[in-house]
Write a protein that holds these residues in place. Structure first.
Motif, short mmCIF file in Angstrom:
data_model
loop_
_atom_site.label_atom_id
_atom_site.label_comp_id
_atom_site.label_asym_id
_atom_site.label_seq_id
_atom_site.Cartn_x
_atom_site.Cartn_y
_atom_site.Cartn_z
N ARG A 13 0.82 -1.22 0.00
CA ARG A 13 0.00 0.00 0.00
C ARG A 13 0.86 1.28 0.00
NH1 ARG A 13 -0.63 -2.06 5.40
NH2 ARG A 13 0.24 -0.65 6.97
N ALA A 14 2.15 1.13 -0.26
CA ALA A 14 3.06 2.28 -0.27
C ALA A 14 2.81 3.18 -1.48
CB ALA A 14 4.51 1.81 -0.28
N PRO A 15 3.05 4.48 -1.35
CA PRO A 15 2.88 5.40 -2.48
C PRO A 15 3.92 5.13 -3.56
CG PRO A 15 3.94 6.53 -0.65
CD PRO A 15 3.49 5.19 -0.12
N ALA A 16 3.56 5.38 -4.79
CA ALA A 16 4.49 5.15 -5.89
C ALA A 16 5.67 6.10 -5.83
CB ALA A 16 3.76 5.30 -7.22
N HIS A 17 5.42 7.34 -5.41
CA HIS A 17 6.48 8.34 -5.34
C HIS A 17 6.37 9.12 -4.03
CE1 HIS A 17 7.43 7.58 -9.54
NE2 HIS A 17 6.13 7.72 -9.83
N VAL A 18 7.55 9.53 -3.52
CA VAL A 18 7.60 10.32 -2.29
C VAL A 18 8.44 11.57 -2.58
CG1 VAL A 18 8.41 10.42 0.08
CG2 VAL A 18 7.37 8.32 -0.79
N PRO A 19 7.91 12.77 -2.30
CA PRO A 19 8.67 14.01 -2.53
C PRO A 19 9.96 14.03 -1.71
CG PRO A 19 6.35 14.47 -2.09
CD PRO A 19 6.56 13.04 -1.76
N GLU A 28 9.11 1.80 -4.71
CA GLU A 28 10.34 1.30 -5.33
C GLU A 28 11.43 1.05 -4.30
OE1 GLU A 28 12.20 5.70 -6.52
OE2 GLU A 28 11.63 4.26 -8.07
N ASP A 29 11.37 1.75 -3.15
CA ASP A 29 12.37 1.54 -2.10
C ASP A 29 12.03 0.35 -1.21
OD1 ASP A 29 13.93 3.75 -2.86
OD2 ASP A 29 12.62 5.12 -1.76
N TRP A 30 10.79 -0.08 -1.25
CA TRP A 30 10.41 -1.26 -0.48
C TRP A 30 10.97 -2.54 -1.12
CZ3 TRP A 30 8.77 -2.00 4.24
CH2 TRP A 30 8.08 -0.99 4.90
N LYS A 31 11.14 -2.53 -2.43
CA LYS A 31 11.59 -3.73 -3.13
C LYS A 31 12.95 -4.23 -2.62
CE LYS A 31 12.09 -5.68 -7.79
NZ LYS A 31 13.47 -6.20 -7.68
N PRO A 32 14.01 -3.40 -2.60
CA PRO A 32 15.28 -3.88 -2.07
C PRO A 32 15.22 -4.20 -0.58
CG PRO A 32 15.39 -1.52 -2.51
CD PRO A 32 14.13 -2.02 -3.14
N TYR A 33 14.34 -3.49 0.14
CA TYR A 33 14.19 -3.74 1.58
C TYR A 33 13.66 -5.16 1.81
CZ TYR A 33 12.77 -2.86 6.43
OH TYR A 33 12.64 -2.91 7.79
N LEU A 34 12.62 -5.53 1.05
CA LEU A 34 12.04 -6.86 1.19
C LEU A 34 12.98 -7.94 0.67
CD1 LEU A 34 8.37 -6.11 0.07
CD2 LEU A 34 9.21 -6.44 2.41
#
Length: 250
Positions: A173-179, A191-197
């Motif tokens: 449910r994370a946002p696609a982009h973060v300012p 996109e930052d969750w992918k390497p984390y997982l």
């Protein structure tokens, strides 16, 4: 976030292994005045234990260079993979303390790095104890230590699985982009969750793979060698503290 207490940190360390670590690298005698000082002291001790581990490993590996070339190469390869896994696994445990799975936000504080240093200490202590016992062919000492990891391994594995499940749900449910932001607390983009997982996956899979290779080098391995050794690595990778933060809302 506050650093873990020493009692909690040592919960998964069998007494013989802890005794080895205190002899190799005595803990600081004075209590630190701040999280920053505590973190530095623990990082220094982690470096000391890494050197002690490598010294103990040399007693096992170096004699093999001329005597058993194949075993020498496998030990060297195994240790390189072990070092990579430990670095990732301990970084994953550290990072989990700073990610709020209820909001999908990551924070930062002066205590960052403390948990990672403690995790490295536990892993290096066990690896150093294991190598030193191996060098003197004290298989009973190794077996006794392995038995001490059994119970905490169950708790640690359950905590990792629970954390991974919750992290996957948060990532979905994370946002696609973060300012861009300089704030200490900010949402984590999809996109930052992918390497984390992916790092969590490698941390979870590492013990079993390393255990199979380690037990292939044991002169007379017991039938449960791989299971026991895998438990010894998993036991020291506990996500309970991170899960506790999620439940308490901290």
């Amino acid at each position: 976030m506050l650093a873990l207490t020493l009692a909690a940190v040592l919960a998964a360390t069998p007494a013989p292994v802890e005794a080895w670590s205190k002899k190799a690298c005595p803990p600081p005698k004075q209590s630190p005045d701040s999280n920053v000082e505590a973190k530095y002291a623990e990082q220094q001790r982690a470096e000391c234990l890494k050197k002690a581990m490598n010294k103990a490993l040399d007693k096992v590996i170096v004699p093999l260079k001329k005597q058993k070339a194949a075993a020498f190469k496998e030990w060297m390869s195994l240790q390189a993979d072990y070092n990579r896994w430990v670095a990732e696994a301990c970084a994953a445990v550290e990072e989990s303390n700073w990610v709020d799975l209820s909001t999908g936000e990551r924070s930062m504080g002066t205590g960052y790095g403390f948990t990672e240093a403690e995790c490295l200490q536990r892993q290096f202590s066990w690896r150093g104890f294991y190598a030193e016992a191996w060098a003197r062919k004290d298989w009973n000492a190794i077996q006794q230590a392995l038995q001490g990891f059994s119970a905490p391994a169950t708790k640690a594995r359950e905590s990792l699985q629970s954390y991974r499940t919750q992290a996957q749900a948060t990532a979905a449910r994370a946002p696609a982009h973060v300012p861009e932001s300089d704030e200490p607390v900010r949402p984590i983009a999809k996109e930052d969750w992918k390497p984390y997982l992916e790092r969590l996956e490698r941390a979870a899979a590492g013990p079993e793979a390393l255990a199979r290779r380690q037990c292939a080098l044991v002169p007379s391995p017991t039938p449960d060698c791989a299971q026991r050794f895998s438990e010894s690595l998993s036991a020291q990778m506990d996500f309970s503290d991170a899960l506790g933060h999620q439940e308490s809302g901290q």
